[in-house]
Structure formats: C-alpha cells, structure tokens
Design a protein around this motif. Structure first.
Motif, PDB file in Angstrom:
ATOM      1  N   VAL A   1      -4.473 -64.477  71.493  1.00 36.37           N
ATOM      2  CA  VAL A   1      -3.474 -65.446  71.027  1.00 36.37           C
ATOM      3  C   VAL A   1      -3.246 -65.297  69.526  1.00 36.37           C
ATOM      4  O   VAL A   1      -2.099 -65.300  69.045  1.00 36.37           O
ATOM      5  CB  VAL A   1      -3.917 -66.882  71.373  1.00 36.37           C
ATOM      6  N   GLY A   2      -4.324 -65.144  68.751  1.00 38.83           N
ATOM      7  CA  GLY A   2      -4.185 -64.942  67.318  1.00 38.83           C
ATOM      8  C   GLY A   2      -3.394 -63.684  66.998  1.00 38.83           C
ATOM      9  O   GLY A   2      -2.541 -63.678  66.102  1.00 38.83           O
ATOM     10  N   ALA A   3      -3.654 -62.607  67.748  1.00 36.85           N
ATOM     11  CA  ALA A   3      -2.936 -61.353  67.531  1.00 36.85           C
ATOM     12  C   ALA A   3      -1.448 -61.503  67.831  1.00 36.85           C
ATOM     13  O   ALA A   3      -0.598 -60.979  67.098  1.00 36.85           O
ATOM     14  CB  ALA A   3      -3.539 -60.254  68.407  1.00 36.85           C
TER      15      ALA A   3
ATOM     16  N   MET B   1      -5.838 -70.450  66.242  1.00 33.80           N
ATOM     17  CA  MET B   1      -5.079 -71.032  65.142  1.00 33.80           C
ATOM     18  C   MET B   1      -5.702 -72.371  64.792  1.00 33.80           C
ATOM     19  O   MET B   1      -5.893 -73.206  65.684  1.00 33.80           O
ATOM     20  CB  MET B   1      -3.612 -71.220  65.560  1.00 33.80           C
ATOM     21  N   PRO B   2      -6.163 -72.565  63.563  1.00 34.77           N
ATOM     22  CA  PRO B   2      -5.816 -71.802  62.369  1.00 34.77           C
ATOM     23  C   PRO B   2      -6.878 -70.813  61.873  1.00 34.77           C
ATOM     24  O   PRO B   2      -6.716 -70.246  60.799  1.00 34.77           O
ATOM     25  CB  PRO B   2      -5.647 -72.909  61.330  1.00 34.77           C
ATOM     26  N   MET B   3      -7.981 -70.601  62.609  1.00 35.86           N
ATOM     27  CA  MET B   3      -9.042 -69.769  62.040  1.00 35.86           C
ATOM     28  C   MET B   3      -8.679 -68.292  61.996  1.00 35.86           C
ATOM     29  O   MET B   3      -8.990 -67.608  61.020  1.00 35.86           O
ATOM     30  CB  MET B   3     -10.340 -69.983  62.813  1.00 35.86           C
ATOM     31  N   ILE B   4      -8.052 -67.765  63.056  1.00 37.36           N
ATOM     32  CA  ILE B   4      -7.661 -66.352  63.045  1.00 37.36           C
ATOM     33  C   ILE B   4      -6.240 -66.207  62.504  1.00 37.36           C
ATOM     34  O   ILE B   4      -6.004 -65.469  61.553  1.00 37.36           O
ATOM     35  CB  ILE B   4      -7.787 -65.759  64.466  1.00 37.36           C
TER      36      ILE B   4
ATOM     37  N   GLY C   1      -4.126 -68.240  60.715  1.00 32.76           N
ATOM     38  CA  GLY C   1      -3.874 -69.403  59.876  1.00 32.76           C
ATOM     39  C   GLY C   1      -2.807 -69.108  58.838  1.00 32.76           C
ATOM     40  O   GLY C   1      -2.221 -68.017  58.825  1.00 32.76           O
ATOM     41  N   PRO C   2      -2.520 -70.062  57.962  1.00 23.66           N
ATOM     42  CA  PRO C   2      -1.500 -69.842  56.926  1.00 23.66           C
ATOM     43  C   PRO C   2      -1.781 -68.618  56.059  1.00 23.66           C
ATOM     44  O   PRO C   2      -0.864 -67.876  55.711  1.00 23.66           O
ATOM     45  CB  PRO C   2      -1.570 -71.135  56.097  1.00 23.66           C
ATOM     46  N   GLY C   3      -3.056 -68.399  55.732  1.00 25.08           N
ATOM     47  CA  GLY C   3      -3.404 -67.257  54.888  1.00 25.08           C
ATOM     48  C   GLY C   3      -3.133 -65.932  55.558  1.00 25.08           C
ATOM     49  O   GLY C   3      -2.533 -65.023  54.959  1.00 25.08           O
ATOM     50  N   SER C   4      -3.549 -65.783  56.812  1.00 21.27           N
ATOM     51  CA  SER C   4      -3.356 -64.509  57.505  1.00 21.27           C
ATOM     52  C   SER C   4      -1.884 -64.281  57.839  1.00 21.27           C
ATOM     53  O   SER C   4      -1.403 -63.138  57.804  1.00 21.27           O
ATOM     54  CB  SER C   4      -4.210 -64.463  58.775  1.00 21.27           C
TER      55      SER C   4
END
Length: 207
Positions: free
Chosen positions: A47-49, A120-123, A125-128
């Motif tokens: 999902v993060g990818a 989301m938001p660890m993988i 997140g706004p930064g990545s």
C-alpha cells in the motif's frame, strides 16, 4: 547514474527510515501470530509503495494543475525535510512514532495496522511523498527517473525485510545503536534538505 541512485537511496532510507519502522511494527503486532505479522508487513509495504508511485508519476502534473512551480515545491519540500532531520537529531520523531504506536496498542479493537499507521503515514508519509516528487522533478529523462524509482523500490524492499524480521532485529540492534544511527542519518538528511532549498532558490532567481 550511480551517483543519482546513491543520492536517492540515501534520501529514501533516511525519510522512510526502515530501522525506525521496524521497532514500531514489532510493538504494534505484539501478540499476533507469525502469519498475521507477515500478512500485515506485506500489505503495509504494498500500500505504501502504491501511494508513493502515484505521487511519483502524477505529482508533477498535479502541481501544474494547482499552479505550483517545481522550484517552489523544491523549497517547500526541502524545508519540510530539514524539519524532519531536526526531529531525528533530537529524537522527537522517534518519540512521536512511539506515542502513535502506543495509542494503537491501547485501542484493542484495532488489530490490522497495515494501512494505518504503517502504510500511511509511517512509510508513505508527507516526508516520503515530498521526497519522491522532488527527486522525480530533478530527474532528467526516463533513465534517471527509473533510477530514482529503483532506489525507492530498493528501500521499500529493505523496509519489508525489516518488518518481516522485526523481532530478531530488535534484539540484535538494541535501542542505543538505533538512536546513534538515527542521529547520524538526521544530519545527512539536513544537508540534503539544504541542497534542495539551494537548488530551488537558485533556479527561481536565475529563471
């Protein structure tokens, strides 16, 4: 191309922070079976990818539709990454992640943590998200874009490996080693963030 890959790899590593996600995932999945942990780990990374890939491919057209220049996004993204770096150096980011994890643990009805907070938001997140858009905007041509995406996939693979081996890794590393690595990576991210801002300002004034 090697320099581009290494720069993107290090940036993604610092922002996504696989060593930081691993202990959080271990604490969130405490009491779950091995099969459940594997399922949540795979789902989190997939999902993060997908989220990061969408912003990597369509982030620039989205900015243009909103009337935001790439130079402005470089400056804003660089400032955001610099703030993340400061939090890493002073360990505020780790504390915030642990607080978020504890809230999830204290809520017994929430069992599947793969979407929130892991994907989301660890993988993703706004930064990545800002990072992948910044790196893609700096890429010159299809080949460099594929190199950036390759670096992102490599970090996501490391993240998946970390989540799948969360328990043994935590026993191996320990909190002190993790804190030292986090601070060193924070300093490195601060320098990379400053370069984003410098590039954005230089392009704005020369343009």
């Amino acid at each position: 191309m090697i320099e581009i890959f290494l720069s993107a790899f290090i940036t993604f590593f610092v922002v996504i922070d696989p060593p930081g996600c691993t202990p959080i995932f271990a604490s969130l999945t405490k009491g779950a079976s091995a099969a459940q942990r594997r399922s949540m780990a795979v789902r989190s990374v997939i999902v993060g990818a997908l989220i990061l890939m969408v912003f990597a491919l369509f982030g620039e057209p989205l900015l243009k539709a909103l009337g935001i220049s790439l130079d402005a996004f470089r400056i804003a993204g660089g400032i955001m990454l610099f703030l993340i770096a400061l939090e890493m150096v002073f360990e505020k980011r780790t504390q915030r992640r642990e607080d978020r994890a504890q809230k999830i643990i204290d809520t017994p009805q929430i069992e599947d943590v793969s979407i929130f907070p892991m994907a989301m938001p660890m993988i993703a997140g706004p930064g990545s998200i800002a990072t992948v858009m910044l790196l893609m905007s700096r890429s010159d041509g299809l080949q460099e874009s594929l190199v950036v995406l390759g670096a992102m996939v490599a970090i996501l693979a490391l993240t998946l490996a970390g989540l799948l081996t969360a328990g043994p890794l935590m026993r191996l590393l320990g909190q002190r080693i993790e804190a030292v690595v986090t601070r060193l990576l924070g300093v490195l991210l601060a320098a990379l963030a400053a370069q984003f801002v410098i590039d954005g300002l230089r392009a704005s004034f020369t343009g």
